[in-house]
Write a protein that holds these residues in place. Structure first.
Motif, short mmCIF file in Angstrom:
data_model
loop_
_atom_site.label_atom_id
_atom_site.label_comp_id
_atom_site.label_asym_id
_atom_site.label_seq_id
_atom_site.Cartn_x
_atom_site.Cartn_y
_atom_site.Cartn_z
N ASP A 1 0.12 9.45 2.16
CA ASP A 1 -1.25 9.29 2.47
C ASP A 1 -2.10 9.73 1.52
N SER A 2 -3.33 9.77 1.76
CA SER A 2 -4.51 9.98 0.51
C SER A 2 -4.20 11.49 0.10
N THR B 108 0.81 -1.17 -0.15
CA THR B 108 0.02 0.01 0.02
C THR B 108 0.72 1.31 0.05
N ARG C 134 -4.71 2.18 -4.01
CA ARG C 134 -4.29 1.76 -2.82
C ARG C 134 -2.81 1.33 -2.90
N GLY D 138 4.54 5.51 3.33
CA GLY D 138 4.55 6.77 3.74
C GLY D 138 3.78 7.74 3.18
N ALA E 298 0.44 3.79 1.93
CA ALA E 298 0.71 3.81 3.17
C ALA E 298 1.94 3.26 3.73
N GLU E 299 2.24 2.05 3.40
CA GLU E 299 3.55 1.44 3.62
C GLU E 299 4.83 2.07 3.18
#
Length: 85
Positions: free
Chosen positions: A41-42, A34, A68, A39, A36-37
């Protein structure tokens, strides 16, 4: 930018837009991890979408900012038909 967005270009945009240093080879190797992994964000991804739309002079699909993973994002962005030449 080439006709298709590459892991190299995505990594560069992540650095420029979100200040994240990610090696392109790491993005390619972990394409299903992802954002997020890594770092991102949306809001950071939304910034990348906006920058791409400005560069390309066209809108990306609404789902682009909800991607994602790097693979999902590149697959979606690279299937959008180009306009003009």
């Amino acid at each position: 930018m080439s006709a298709e967005l590459t892991f190299d270009e995505l990594a560069s945009m992540m650095k420029k837009g979100a200040g994240l240093t990610v090696e392109p080879a790491d993005l390619a190797e972990r394409a299903d991890a992802t954002f997020a992994e890594f770092g991102l964000d949306s809001l950071g991804l939304l910034g990348i979408v906006g920058e791409l739309e400005n560069r390309l002079g066209r809108s990306l699909p609404n789902d682009a900012e909800r991607s994602r993973t790097p693979r999902d994002f590149l697959d979606l962005v690279n299937t959008v038909p180009t306009t003009g030449a």
